[in-house]
Design a protein around this motif. Structure first.
Motif, PDB file in Angstrom:
ATOM      1  N   SER A   8       9.956   1.670  -5.431  1.00 15.20           N
ATOM      2  CA  SER A   8       8.977   2.152  -6.421  1.00 15.20           C
ATOM      3  C   SER A   8       7.619   1.597  -6.001  1.00 15.20           C
ATOM      4  N   LEU A   9       6.926   2.362  -5.152  1.00 13.29           N
ATOM      5  CA  LEU A   9       5.656   1.910  -4.593  1.00 13.29           C
ATOM      6  C   LEU A   9       4.726   1.435  -5.704  1.00 13.29           C
ATOM      7  N   TRP A  68      -1.623   0.453   4.035  1.00 13.20           N
ATOM      8  CA  TRP A  68      -0.747  -0.683   3.766  1.00 13.20           C
ATOM      9  C   TRP A  68      -0.363  -0.655   2.289  1.00 13.20           C
ATOM     10  N   PHE A  69       0.935  -0.852   1.990  1.00 17.78           N
ATOM     11  CA  PHE A  69       1.366  -0.719   0.605  1.00 17.78           C
ATOM     12  C   PHE A  69       2.562  -1.610   0.304  1.00 17.78           C
ATOM     13  N   THR A  70       2.726  -1.907  -0.979  1.00 18.25           N
ATOM     14  CA  THR A  70       3.815  -2.765  -1.446  1.00 18.25           C
ATOM     15  C   THR A  70       4.887  -1.919  -2.122  1.00 18.25           C
ATOM     16  N   ASP A  71       6.132  -2.406  -2.050  1.00 17.30           N
ATOM     17  CA  ASP A  71       7.250  -1.638  -2.598  1.00 17.30           C
ATOM     18  C   ASP A  71       8.274  -2.560  -3.264  1.00 17.30           C
ATOM     19  N   PRO A  72       7.998  -2.994  -4.489  1.00 16.74           N
ATOM     20  CA  PRO A  72       8.956  -3.830  -5.220  1.00 16.74           C
ATOM     21  C   PRO A  72      10.045  -2.994  -5.882  1.00 16.74           C
ATOM     22  N   ARG A  79       8.813 -10.010  -5.740  1.00 17.45           N
ATOM     23  CA  ARG A  79       8.290  -8.693  -6.104  1.00 17.45           C
ATOM     24  C   ARG A  79       6.883  -8.563  -5.517  1.00 17.45           C
ATOM     25  N   PRO A  80       6.722  -7.966  -4.337  1.00 16.91           N
ATOM     26  CA  PRO A  80       5.364  -7.772  -3.803  1.00 16.91           C
ATOM     27  C   PRO A  80       4.618  -6.777  -4.678  1.00 16.91           C
ATOM     28  N   ASN A  81       3.349  -7.045  -4.934  1.00 17.47           N
ATOM     29  CA  ASN A  81       2.634  -6.236  -5.911  1.00 17.47           C
ATOM     30  C   ASN A  81       1.253  -5.818  -5.403  1.00 17.47           C
TER      31      ASN A  81
END
Length: 343
Positions: free
Chosen positions: A153-154, A166-170, A207-209
């Motif tokens: 869930s990007l 560049w993006f996070t996906d927790p 959880r990367p945010n």
């Protein structure tokens, strides 16, 4: 020292909230100046319209934002709405726009439009979506997974000057019941639209945010918000931390090295994160926008009761702050420039 400022622009009968600028280091005055101002631009208690994204469009003086997830009374389904705020009107006005992006969250200026993180639903994959800022706000899916495995869930996204994304996906979507069981770890990715290459650039997160570059793009800051579990509970033994990484080139490709703790939020979690042209680091936390020096010293806070998820810089030191049911504006020193738009 700390002092409170009066709030202007509240709708009739809207309750006052404790807000102000709290100073921990005299260098914070180099950011706020001697007469900072804070006002409420919009308030809507029907739904939490001001949660994430906060993308300022200089050419139209408009602000796009995503709501927190809520139950739509018309469909009884969990939903997220994108709002467009016209800042040039007096008073400011807003409208909900229609979009096909599944449960959008973070966003950033990109290619004359907005690049949104679509979290996805139980029945639809999420991914990176490019959306037009003009009606009918058409969107295009750029990428939806890692070589056959759907993203979780990007959450948030930033664009490098070389064009990479560049993006996070927790795994928050699964914890909230809006996504299937995770197929990937909690990770951070780099996507190159020119080649189609997508790579994991960082792992080991709860959880990367939020994610942001330093103004010289030599450092990337990534927040870990595992303190907020995602199911409505919190775990104080989990990270509420900003990590810094050096961007190092090997064989003409970037790698993240020298992972280190940059700062920890004392209240809530550091969610959305931005930098200014002096390298100062700003994060939306449980007590407002916290501001650190490039060396990780807490300089001060724009204190806002109930906290801030995300925010953005406008022109000449103006900041737009997401406070769920309220959109606020902070006027900092006119010389302050956010590193994304540099205006």
């Amino acid at each position: 020292m700390a002092y409170n400022l009066s709030i202007a622009g509240l709708q009739p009968n809207a309750s006052q909230a404790t807000t102000g600028f709290e100073y921990y280091d005299t260098r914070f005055l180099n950011i706020t100046g001697t007469a900072p101002k804070l006002e409420v631009l919009l308030e809507n208690n029907d739904f939490p319209f001001a949660h994430e994204a906060s993308v300022f469009i200089p050419s139209t003086d408009e602000l796009f934002m995503t709501s927190n997830i809520f139950t739509d009374p018309l469909t009884n389904q969990s939903t997220i709405k994108i709002s467009k705020v016209s800042l040039s009107t007096n008073p400011v006005t807003s409208e909900i726009i229609n979009t096909t992006i599944p449960l959008p969250n973070g966003g950033v200026n990109h290619d004359s439009g907005i690049l949104f993180c679509g979290q996805g639903t139980l029945n639809e994959s999420g991914g990176l979506y490019q959306m037009s800022i003009d009606p009918p706000y058409e969107s295009e899916l750029l990428i939806s997974g890692f070589y056959g495995r759907e993203f979780n869930s990007l959450n948030d996204v930033v664009v490098h000057s070389d064009g990479s994304i560049w993006f996070t996906d927790p795994t928050y979507g699964y914890e909230q019941g809006i996504r299937p069981a995770p197929q990937l770890p909690n990770q951070v990715y780099r996507y190159d639209p020119s080649s189609g290459d997508v790579r994991v650039v960082a792992d080991g997160f709860g959880r990367p945010n939020g994610i942001a570059f330093s103004p010289d793009e030599k450092i990337v800051y990534i927040t870990d918000t595992a303190y907020t579990v995602g199911d409505g509970t919190t775990d104080p033994t989990k990270p509420s931390t900003i990590y810094a990484f050096d961007i190092t080139t090997y064989h003409d490709q970037p790698f993240l090295t020298n992972r280190r703790v940059f700062a920890m939020a004392a209240n809530g979690v550091p969610d959305g994160i931005k930098t200014d042209m002096e390298g100062n680091v700003y994060a939306g936390c449980g007590d407002g926008v916290n501001v650190w020096s490039p060396g990780g010293v807490l300089l001060g806070k724009i204190y806002i009761k109930s906290g801030v998820a995300n925010f953005s810089f406008g022109r000449d030191g103006r900041m737009f702050i997401m406070n769920e049911n309220r959109l606020l504006s902070a006027q900092l020193g006119h010389w302050v420039r956010g590193s994304l738009l540099k205006i």
